[in-house]
Write a protein that holds these residues in place. Sequence first.
Motif, PDB file in Angstrom:
ATOM      1  N   LEU A   1       0.849  -1.199   0.000  1.00 60.42           N
ATOM      2  CA  LEU A   1       0.000   0.000   0.000  1.00 60.42           C
ATOM      3  C   LEU A   1       0.885   1.250   0.000  1.00 60.42           C
ATOM      4  CD1 LEU A   1      -2.716  -1.067   2.583  1.00 60.42           C
ATOM      5  CD2 LEU A   1      -2.931  -0.984   0.108  1.00 60.42           C
ATOM      6  N   PRO A   2       0.560   2.225  -0.868  1.00 60.82           N
ATOM      7  CA  PRO A   2       1.352   3.465  -0.874  1.00 60.82           C
ATOM      8  C   PRO A   2       1.229   4.195   0.471  1.00 60.82           C
ATOM      9  CG  PRO A   2      -0.278   3.440  -2.648  1.00 60.82           C
ATOM     10  CD  PRO A   2      -0.543   2.250  -1.812  1.00 60.82           C
ATOM     11  N   LYS A   3       2.208   5.113   0.727  1.00 54.52           N
ATOM     12  CA  LYS A   3       2.200   5.831   2.021  1.00 54.52           C
ATOM     13  C   LYS A   3       0.998   6.763   2.122  1.00 54.52           C
ATOM     14  CE  LYS A   3       7.086   6.341   2.643  1.00 54.52           C
ATOM     15  NZ  LYS A   3       7.516   6.797   1.365  1.00 54.52           N
ATOM     16  N   HIS A   4       0.722   7.489   1.010  1.00 51.74           N
ATOM     17  CA  HIS A   4      -0.359   8.484   1.061  1.00 51.74           C
ATOM     18  C   HIS A   4      -1.696   7.824   0.772  1.00 51.74           C
ATOM     19  CE1 HIS A   4       2.744  11.406   1.277  1.00 51.74           C
ATOM     20  NE2 HIS A   4       3.284  10.942   0.161  1.00 51.74           N
ATOM     21  N   LYS A   5      -2.703   8.242   1.536  1.00 51.44           N
ATOM     22  CA  LYS A   5      -4.020   7.603   1.360  1.00 51.44           C
ATOM     23  C   LYS A   5      -4.782   8.284   0.226  1.00 51.44           C
ATOM     24  CE  LYS A   5      -4.511   5.327   5.629  1.00 51.44           C
ATOM     25  NZ  LYS A   5      -5.303   4.898   6.731  1.00 51.44           N
ATOM     26  N   ASP A   6      -4.281   8.126  -0.990  1.00 55.47           N
ATOM     27  CA  ASP A   6      -4.924   8.748  -2.142  1.00 55.47           C
ATOM     28  C   ASP A   6      -5.693   7.691  -2.945  1.00 55.47           C
ATOM     29  OD1 ASP A   6      -2.890   7.292  -3.131  1.00 55.47           O
ATOM     30  OD2 ASP A   6      -1.699   8.948  -3.887  1.00 55.47           O
ATOM     31  N   GLU A   7      -6.051   8.020  -4.202  1.00 56.82           N
ATOM     32  CA  GLU A   7      -6.839   7.091  -5.017  1.00 56.82           C
ATOM     33  C   GLU A   7      -6.053   5.804  -5.292  1.00 56.82           C
ATOM     34  OE1 GLU A   7      -6.465  10.237  -5.582  1.00 56.82           O
ATOM     35  OE2 GLU A   7      -8.408  11.174  -5.970  1.00 56.82           O
ATOM     36  N   ILE A   8      -4.720   5.929  -5.468  1.00 56.69           N
ATOM     37  CA  ILE A   8      -3.897   4.739  -5.740  1.00 56.69           C
ATOM     38  C   ILE A   8      -3.944   3.818  -4.522  1.00 56.69           C
ATOM     39  CG2 ILE A   8      -1.572   3.937  -6.334  1.00 56.69           C
ATOM     40  CD1 ILE A   8      -2.815   5.629  -8.509  1.00 56.69           C
ATOM     41  N   TYR A   9      -3.926   4.430  -3.335  1.00 54.68           N
ATOM     42  CA  TYR A   9      -4.020   3.649  -2.092  1.00 54.68           C
ATOM     43  C   TYR A   9      -5.346   2.882  -2.081  1.00 54.68           C
ATOM     44  CZ  TYR A   9      -4.207   2.713   2.927  1.00 54.68           C
ATOM     45  OH  TYR A   9      -4.299   2.100   4.140  1.00 54.68           O
ATOM     46  N   GLN A  10      -6.434   3.612  -2.440  1.00 53.71           N
ATOM     47  CA  GLN A  10      -7.764   2.967  -2.445  1.00 53.71           C
ATOM     48  C   GLN A  10      -7.814   1.833  -3.460  1.00 53.71           C
ATOM     49  OE1 GLN A  10     -10.651   6.013  -3.096  1.00 53.71           O
ATOM     50  NE2 GLN A  10     -10.302   6.917  -1.108  1.00 53.71           N
ATOM     51  N   LEU A  11      -7.196   2.087  -4.632  1.00 52.19           N
ATOM     52  CA  LEU A  11      -7.188   1.060  -5.681  1.00 52.19           C
ATOM     53  C   LEU A  11      -6.455  -0.183  -5.177  1.00 52.19           C
ATOM     54  CD1 LEU A  11      -7.737   0.267  -8.645  1.00 52.19           C
ATOM     55  CD2 LEU A  11      -5.547   1.282  -9.233  1.00 52.19           C
ATOM     56  N   ALA A  12      -5.257   0.031  -4.581  1.00 53.24           N
ATOM     57  CA  ALA A  12      -4.479  -1.112  -4.080  1.00 53.24           C
ATOM     58  C   ALA A  12      -5.248  -1.827  -2.980  1.00 53.24           C
ATOM     59  CB  ALA A  12      -3.124  -0.618  -3.573  1.00 53.24           C
ATOM     60  N   ALA A  13      -5.878  -1.039  -2.078  1.00 52.64           N
ATOM     61  CA  ALA A  13      -6.627  -1.666  -0.969  1.00 52.64           C
ATOM     62  C   ALA A  13      -7.805  -2.469  -1.522  1.00 52.64           C
ATOM     63  CB  ALA A  13      -7.119  -0.587  -0.005  1.00 52.64           C
ATOM     64  N   THR A  14      -8.479  -1.929  -2.564  1.00 51.92           N
ATOM     65  CA  THR A  14      -9.625  -2.642  -3.152  1.00 51.92           C
ATOM     66  C   THR A  14      -9.163  -3.934  -3.819  1.00 51.92           C
ATOM     67  OG1 THR A  14     -10.550  -0.473  -3.598  1.00 51.92           O
ATOM     68  CG2 THR A  14     -11.656  -2.306  -4.628  1.00 51.92           C
TER      69      THR A  14
ATOM     70  N   LEU B   1      -8.450  -9.774  -3.782  1.00 54.70           N
ATOM     71  CA  LEU B   1      -7.555 -10.947  -3.704  1.00 54.70           C
ATOM     72  C   LEU B   1      -7.920 -11.801  -2.487  1.00 54.70           C
ATOM     73  CD1 LEU B   1      -4.137  -9.310  -4.598  1.00 54.70           C
ATOM     74  CD2 LEU B   1      -5.368 -11.001  -5.951  1.00 54.70           C
ATOM     75  N   ARG B   2      -8.264 -11.100  -1.374  1.00 51.61           N
ATOM     76  CA  ARG B   2      -8.628 -11.845  -0.164  1.00 51.61           C
ATOM     77  C   ARG B   2      -9.870 -12.695  -0.430  1.00 51.61           C
ATOM     78  NH1 ARG B   2     -12.056 -12.069   3.381  1.00 51.61           N
ATOM     79  NH2 ARG B   2     -13.251 -10.319   2.580  1.00 51.61           N
ATOM     80  N   ARG B   3     -10.836 -12.086  -1.158  1.00 47.03           N
ATOM     81  CA  ARG B   3     -12.071 -12.841  -1.425  1.00 47.03           C
ATOM     82  C   ARG B   3     -11.785 -14.005  -2.372  1.00 47.03           C
ATOM     83  NH1 ARG B   3     -14.928  -7.828  -1.780  1.00 47.03           N
ATOM     84  NH2 ARG B   3     -15.198  -8.097  -3.992  1.00 47.03           N
ATOM     85  N   ILE B   4     -10.939 -13.749  -3.394  1.00 46.77           N
ATOM     86  CA  ILE B   4     -10.610 -14.834  -4.334  1.00 46.77           C
ATOM     87  C   ILE B   4      -9.890 -15.945  -3.577  1.00 46.77           C
ATOM     88  CG2 ILE B   4      -9.216 -15.445  -6.353  1.00 46.77           C
ATOM     89  CD1 ILE B   4      -9.722 -12.606  -7.397  1.00 46.77           C
ATOM     90  N   GLU B   5      -8.951 -15.532  -2.678  1.00 51.64           N
ATOM     91  CA  GLU B   5      -8.203 -16.542  -1.923  1.00 51.64           C
ATOM     92  C   GLU B   5      -9.150 -17.370  -1.063  1.00 51.64           C
ATOM     93  OE1 GLU B   5      -5.457 -15.004   0.924  1.00 51.64           O
ATOM     94  OE2 GLU B   5      -4.664 -16.990   1.395  1.00 51.64           O
ATOM     95  N   SER B   6     -10.102 -16.687  -0.385  1.00 53.39           N
ATOM     96  CA  SER B   6     -10.985 -17.477   0.484  1.00 53.39           C
ATOM     97  C   SER B   6     -11.895 -18.370  -0.362  1.00 53.39           C
ATOM     98  CB  SER B   6     -11.761 -16.585   1.462  1.00 53.39           C
ATOM     99  OG  SER B   6     -12.874 -16.033   0.836  1.00 53.39           O
ATOM    100  N   GLY B   7     -12.248 -17.905  -1.586  1.00 52.60           N
ATOM    101  CA  GLY B   7     -13.040 -18.763  -2.494  1.00 52.60           C
ATOM    102  C   GLY B   7     -12.247 -20.009  -2.882  1.00 52.60           C
ATOM    103  N   ILE B   8     -10.965 -19.785  -3.226  1.00 48.34           N
ATOM    104  CA  ILE B   8     -10.120 -20.925  -3.634  1.00 48.34           C
ATOM    105  C   ILE B   8      -9.953 -21.887  -2.448  1.00 48.34           C
ATOM    106  CG2 ILE B   8      -7.758 -21.564  -4.283  1.00 48.34           C
ATOM    107  CD1 ILE B   8      -7.694 -19.028  -5.995  1.00 48.34           C
ATOM    108  N   ASN B   9      -9.736 -21.275  -1.249  1.00 52.95           N
ATOM    109  CA  ASN B   9      -9.563 -22.123  -0.058  1.00 52.95           C
ATOM    110  C   ASN B   9     -10.825 -22.923   0.248  1.00 52.95           C
ATOM    111  OD1 ASN B   9      -6.999 -21.319   0.266  1.00 52.95           O
ATOM    112  ND2 ASN B   9      -7.433 -19.777   1.829  1.00 52.95           N
TER     113      ASN B   9
END
Length: 456
Positions: A212-225, A230-238
């Motif tokens: 995650l980037p240091k500044h909480k900007d749109e790129i941060y939101q994109l990475a967090a989303t 990825l978390r949901r895909i991982e739990s689906g695969i699991n």
Amino acid sequence: MNLQFTDRISLFNTIAAAVATGLVFFAVYSVVYLTAYNHLDSDISREADEVQNTVKGTGDSLFITYLPEWEEREHQQFETNPIFLQVADKSGEMVFQSANLHSGLMEVDTLLTQRKFFNSAIGSQSIRIGQFPIHNEEKKITGYLSIGVSRQESVSVLKNLRTTLLVAFPLLLIVLYLATSLAVSQAIAPVERLIREVGGINDANIQRRLDLPKHKDEIYQLAATINELLRRIESGINREKRFTADASHELRSPLAAIRGTLEVLIRKPRDTGQYEEKIGQVIGEVDRMHQILDQLLQLARIESGNVAVSREPIDLKSFLEAIRENLQEPLEEKNMHLHLDIPAGTAISTDGTFLDLILANLLGNAVKYGRTGGNITCRWDMAEAVLTVSDDGPGIPEEHLPRLFDRFYRVDESRASGGAGAGLGLSIVKRLCDLLGIPIEVHSKPDKGTEFLLHF
Ligand code: ADP
């Protein structure tokens, strides 16, 4: 046009800047143009104020009343900024001209009724002319007074300005395009980094997350989303892996039992009674497999979060009466009684299908693990809005309680009557309660009984 993102933004920005700069340049040029000519026009008007009352119209004739004014130096000499005077009759025929007008006459507009200022030229000299109608005593036009001044200076100022603006315009746009391209490519560098990072994630390293980037900007939101995705895909695969592993593990023993029973059966001819007994065992194992698969699928569906929960008003007493009706056969088999201590008209609001699954599991367990001839009670505590399902069976030792709702957790396989379960029922109950927002508690004392509390 298949342009890159950076080029597209730079191009749009440059077009917008071109329009805006064009307008600003146009406005600047217009202001300078108007200022320059207004200045000349006010010079001409001032001159006209001085000269006009010396020219009179009488009938169709024109008189110059004060000739010395006309013969002033400025009208006769060729100065850097000379003033040209000219009087013409109403048909445009010249009546008088100042001495400095030797190289040509000023053009006359014979349709004129009001004063008018316009650009013209005498020979190679650019001039600004103010033309004023001369009226006779009957207010009719008898001629025209034209006053001209050189506009050479204004022309060259405007020309210089025009050249400067025309050269500055493309240069400005080129600089702007390059600056925007640089800024945009700097701005999307983090996005390109994310694209590279996401591109490196596959099934094998699905647990990896983006930095995650240091500044909480749109790129941060994109990475967090993306990380959340990825978390949901991982739990689906699991979930899928767990389902496959659980199913193959849990189905192995009933399949082995079926195979063993059938092998024994074909070893030698048997009588009908033996066939019936063994086939009955096989059917029992098939039913068990069926139930395990059913429960695993239910769990997978609930855990995926892909279930719609509805809310409907439920009359608790009649709802439980219907469940009791379905349990009649096993209840009778074990000579057990199910008491409903629910005041008539008790209404709750929740998902009927899921509540049915929860209560059927809890009551099914109470029958399965309760003692023969025992009692099961469903009690509604109006003040606390709590439904208690209790039995007077063997209870569950305290050390098992914390893990009771875990998948495949079973207390003691020998205790169940009517075939061993897979230890999935209570984990389904727990997940459904979580889904409906109904906290569930279990209290149990060995040899006293067990009670499950549902807090609505
Ligand atoms: P199962 O399919 O084995 O019944 P559950 O998840 O429904 O799985 O139950 C887990 C374990 O909890 C059971 O194996 C049983 O030992 C114990 N249990 C559940 N309900 C009761 C009850 N009312 N009385 C005694 N033990 C119970």
